[in-house]
Design a protein around this motif. Structure first.
Motif, PDB file in Angstrom:
ATOM      1  N   TYR A 278      30.780  45.561  19.146  1.00 34.95           N
ATOM      2  CA  TYR A 278      30.741  47.020  19.105  1.00 34.95           C
ATOM      3  C   TYR A 278      30.407  47.555  20.496  1.00 34.95           C
ATOM      4  N   HIS A 279      30.836  48.795  20.738  1.00 40.07           N
ATOM      5  CA  HIS A 279      30.508  49.452  22.005  1.00 40.07           C
ATOM      6  C   HIS A 279      30.319  50.939  21.741  1.00 40.07           C
ATOM      7  N   LYS A 280      29.282  51.516  22.333  1.00 35.84           N
ATOM      8  CA  LYS A 280      29.014  52.945  22.198  1.00 35.84           C
ATOM      9  C   LYS A 280      29.132  53.591  23.566  1.00 35.84           C
ATOM     10  N   SER A 281      29.954  54.647  23.643  1.00 39.54           N
ATOM     11  CA  SER A 281      30.111  55.404  24.881  1.00 39.54           C
ATOM     12  C   SER A 281      30.024  56.883  24.528  1.00 39.54           C
ATOM     13  N   GLY A 282      28.996  57.554  25.035  1.00 38.17           N
ATOM     14  CA  GLY A 282      28.755  58.940  24.631  1.00 38.17           C
ATOM     15  C   GLY A 282      28.427  58.988  23.154  1.00 38.17           C
ATOM     16  N   ASN A 283      29.159  59.800  22.422  1.00 37.64           N
ATOM     17  CA  ASN A 283      28.956  59.887  20.975  1.00 37.64           C
ATOM     18  C   ASN A 283      29.977  59.079  20.183  1.00 37.64           C
ATOM     19  N   ASP A 284      30.809  58.334  20.882  1.00 32.96           N
ATOM     20  CA  ASP A 284      31.883  57.588  20.222  1.00 32.96           C
ATOM     21  C   ASP A 284      31.530  56.111  20.089  1.00 32.96           C
ATOM     22  N   TYR A 285      32.037  55.519  19.001  1.00 32.49           N
ATOM     23  CA  TYR A 285      31.807  54.108  18.723  1.00 32.49           C
ATOM     24  C   TYR A 285      33.151  53.373  18.738  1.00 32.49           C
ATOM     25  N   PHE A 286      33.122  52.162  19.289  1.00 33.60           N
ATOM     26  CA  PHE A 286      34.342  51.380  19.440  1.00 33.60           C
ATOM     27  C   PHE A 286      34.102  49.941  18.992  1.00 33.60           C
ATOM     28  N   LEU A 287      35.200  49.269  18.707  1.00 31.08           N
ATOM     29  CA  LEU A 287      35.184  47.839  18.431  1.00 31.08           C
ATOM     30  C   LEU A 287      36.129  47.171  19.424  1.00 31.08           C
ATOM     31  N   ILE A 288      35.633  46.196  20.168  1.00 35.03           N
ATOM     32  CA  ILE A 288      36.451  45.433  21.101  1.00 35.03           C
ATOM     33  C   ILE A 288      36.669  44.053  20.495  1.00 35.03           C
ATOM     34  N   VAL A 289      37.932  43.678  20.325  1.00 33.39           N
ATOM     35  CA  VAL A 289      38.285  42.409  19.692  1.00 33.39           C
ATOM     36  C   VAL A 289      39.173  41.619  20.647  1.00 33.39           C
ATOM     37  N   GLY A 290      38.941  40.307  20.736  1.00 35.19           N
ATOM     38  CA  GLY A 290      39.741  39.498  21.649  1.00 35.19           C
ATOM     39  C   GLY A 290      39.973  38.094  21.151  1.00 35.19           C
ATOM     40  N   GLY A 291      40.816  37.385  21.884  1.00 33.01           N
ATOM     41  CA  GLY A 291      41.106  35.995  21.541  1.00 33.01           C
ATOM     42  C   GLY A 291      42.524  35.603  21.904  1.00 33.01           C
ATOM     43  N   PHE A 292      43.053  34.575  21.181  1.00 29.23           N
ATOM     44  CA  PHE A 292      44.417  34.078  21.346  1.00 29.23           C
ATOM     45  C   PHE A 292      44.667  33.606  22.783  1.00 29.23           C
ATOM     46  N   ASP A 293      43.662  32.918  23.344  1.00 34.90           N
ATOM     47  CA  ASP A 293      43.743  32.406  24.713  1.00 34.90           C
ATOM     48  C   ASP A 293      44.845  31.346  24.833  1.00 34.90           C
ATOM     49  N   HIS A 294      45.400  31.242  26.036  1.00 33.54           N
ATOM     50  CA  HIS A 294      46.359  30.179  26.314  1.00 33.54           C
ATOM     51  C   HIS A 294      46.354  29.889  27.804  1.00 33.54           C
ATOM     52  N   LYS A 295      46.857  28.727  28.166  1.00 35.40           N
ATOM     53  CA  LYS A 295      46.965  28.347  29.578  1.00 35.40           C
ATOM     54  C   LYS A 295      47.907  29.321  30.283  1.00 35.40           C
ATOM     55  N   THR A 296      47.503  29.811  31.428  1.00 36.11           N
ATOM     56  CA  THR A 296      48.311  30.749  32.191  1.00 36.11           C
ATOM     57  C   THR A 296      49.673  30.150  32.527  1.00 36.11           C
ATOM     58  N   GLY A 297      50.729  30.933  32.280  1.00 27.69           N
ATOM     59  CA  GLY A 297      52.082  30.505  32.607  1.00 27.69           C
ATOM     60  C   GLY A 297      52.727  29.599  31.598  1.00 27.69           C
ATOM     61  N   ASP A 298      52.002  29.200  30.534  1.00 21.47           N
ATOM     62  CA  ASP A 298      52.551  28.283  29.545  1.00 21.47           C
ATOM     63  C   ASP A 298      53.236  28.981  28.378  1.00 21.47           C
ATOM     64  N   GLU A 299      53.156  30.297  28.318  1.00 19.81           N
ATOM     65  CA  GLU A 299      53.736  31.044  27.201  1.00 19.81           C
ATOM     66  C   GLU A 299      54.840  31.957  27.711  1.00 19.81           C
TER      67      GLU A 299
END
Length: 503
Positions: A278-299
């Motif tokens: 979660y992230h809060k900036s001012g009065n707003d709330y956000f969700l930051i989601v990540g993943g699906f990593d791969h070797k650079t240049g292999d995809e």
């Protein structure tokens, strides 16, 4: 500001940052190359200790991974403490855990001392399993955390709408807005007389008789007693081309319709894993989601990773709207720990690299290591993270895999490039490695149908670059150098651009 890709991260604003050329001399005690979190924090720390420094940045501060991080500040790492104990011993693992906690305190002290408004929050992290095998790993992590003194306990609920089999709560984490943080540190550094040169590319360097000489693309020449490469990976062809593997990770920011009770972070134990916070900036709330990593240049289809990420988001979270999505690069070290300290074989050149997904912590931890080394103080932490270390059991397999990967790309890319007869097969916005009229090109057709032709040979070690459609860049699969459609260098270890071919 801008960063090293087409997609805009959550931290960027649309205003172009001014070029900063703030120096009155050309000879310094220490020159730091790279103005991400590592370089900016180190420059300010050295200034605090009375050192005369110059900070040099090829683009603008935060251009690289600092502008594309998900901004976790953690006291544990992608290499879990059970693995660190196995590879380095329990005493070293305790040392690293203590340094991680010191680093979080150090960041907080900077924020308080300089009155930095950067959405800083302290929170807890929820690591969870989805099957029996992952649960066994989770048990090993929990046991290791107890051994090294990381406050962790089993929990039966997590503050995210994710199904899990077993979960642990790891106390003492933090998060922030990384660009607001480094920009305020940089402002304080300059206000106190700190020298800096942005949009200044190092073309060449020489280390002779205890003096480092840097030659730049604007014909400026700087000299110093010491040089620190805070460039994510040291440039040129050296041992770290083998000891570091480049990866890309994907992230999306979602605006939430309702406030959350408290900030929190989470991840599963898949490989590659998914993570969220979660992230809060001012009065707003956000969700930051990540993943699906791969070797650079292999995809070839990097857009698919965004599609997979959004499917994961839609399957697991409720949100109001998608704010932004982006990808970013990190380097994984051979034995799981970063390399922070003296470049092997050099007395006055230092590096800080191999952070994996823990760049905010390890980048900041650099300021707890290198300043002491510059002052002649070798600590147990600096010994543990020394770039000259050799850990055969921990790193031999990974080093072998990376050598094989780079070698396969070098041979395969030289002899099996797509045999395409006509340039007009390229669609607008598409890039390909093509053969045309007996020669091989990196070809891109822009939205105006103009063709951009480049040599596909990465100037680092001669591998063939690959097209990254999601970031509109040419990425080297061997060591992670990246270039824009005009061939301009975005990320090292290469030190020069791709050669242009006039059509």
């Amino acid at each position: 500001m801008k960063r090293d890709g087409k997609n805009v991260s959550f931290w960027e604003n649309q205003a172009q940052q001014e070029v900063i050329q703030n120096y009155n001399e050309t000879n310094f005690e220490t020159i730091i190359v790279g103005a991400g979190i590592t370089g900016v924090t180190l420059a300010k720390e050295l200034q605090n200790r009375g050192h005369n420094c110059l900070l040099v940045e090829k683009e603008n501060p935060g251009f690289g991974t600092t502008g594309g991080t998900t901004a976790h500040i953690n006291n544990f790492f992608d290499s879990s403490y059970d693995e660190i104990i196995k590879n380095f011993g329990e005493e070293s693992a305790v040392l690293l855990a203590d340094a991680a906690k010191d680093t979080i305190r150090y960041i907080k002290q900077n924020i308080v001392h300089h009155h930095i408004s950067c959405d800083f929050n302290e929170c807890n992290y929820y690591l969870f399993s989805a099957d029996e095998k992952q649960s066994k790993k989770l048990d090993d992590i929990l046991e290791a955390h107890h051994k090294v003194g990381i406050d962790t306990e089993q929990t039966f609920s997590i503050p995210f709408s994710l199904e899990f089999k077993k979960a642990i709560e790891i106390k003492g984490q933090a998060q922030f807005h990384p660009l607001r943080y480094i920009n305020k540190l940089l402002k304080e550094y300059i206000k106190n007389g700190g020298a800096i040169a942005t949009e200044t590319h190092i073309k060449d360097f020489e280390n002779k008789d205890g003096i480092v000489t840097l030659t730049t693309d604007n014909d400026a020449i700087f000299t110093a007693k010491n040089l620190v490469w805070a460039t994510h990976i040291p440039p040129g062809n050296n041992r770290f081309s083998v000891l570091l593997a480049p990866y890309r990770s994907y992230a999306v920011t979602l605006k939430l319709a309702n406030p959350v009770k408290s900030m929190a972070q989470t991840a599963d134990l898949y490989d590659p894993y998914h993570y969220a916070r979660y992230h809060k900036s001012g009065n707003d709330y956000f969700l930051i989601v990540g993943g699906f990593d791969h070797k650079t240049g292999d995809e070839n289809d990097t857009e698919k990773h965004f599609e997979d990420l959004m499917k994961y988001v839609d399957d697991n979270f409720k949100y109001k709207e998608v704010v932004t999505k982006w990808s970013s690069q990190f380097y994984q070290s051979a034995d799981g720990l970063p390399y922070i300290g003296k470049m092997p074989g050099e007395d006055n050149i230092y590096i800080s690299t191999g952070f994996t997904g823990n760049g905010m912590t390890f980048g900041s931890m650099t300021s707890l290591v290198i300043p002491d080394l510059l002052e002649g103080k070798e600590t147990e932490l600096s010994k543990l993270l020394a770039p000259s270390r050799i850990k055969p059991l921990a790193s031999a397999r990974n080093v072998f895999d990376e050598v094989v990967n780079a070698s396969v790309h070098f041979v395969k890319d030289k002899f099996t490039a797509d045999k395409i007869d006509e340039l007009n097969e390229l669609n607008k916005g598409e890039g390909r490695i093509i053969k045309y009229d007996g020669k091989t090109y990196a070809a891109y057709r822009d939205e105006k149908s103009e063709i951009h032709l480049l040599s596909p040979v990465c100037p680092h070690t001669g591998c063939t670059v690959a097209w990254n459609p999601s970031e509109v860049s040419w990425d080297c699969p061997c060591h992670g150098s990246r270039f824009d459609i005009e061939g301009k260098l975005l990320n090292g270890p290469a030190m020069t651009d791709l050669s242009k071919i006039e059509d």
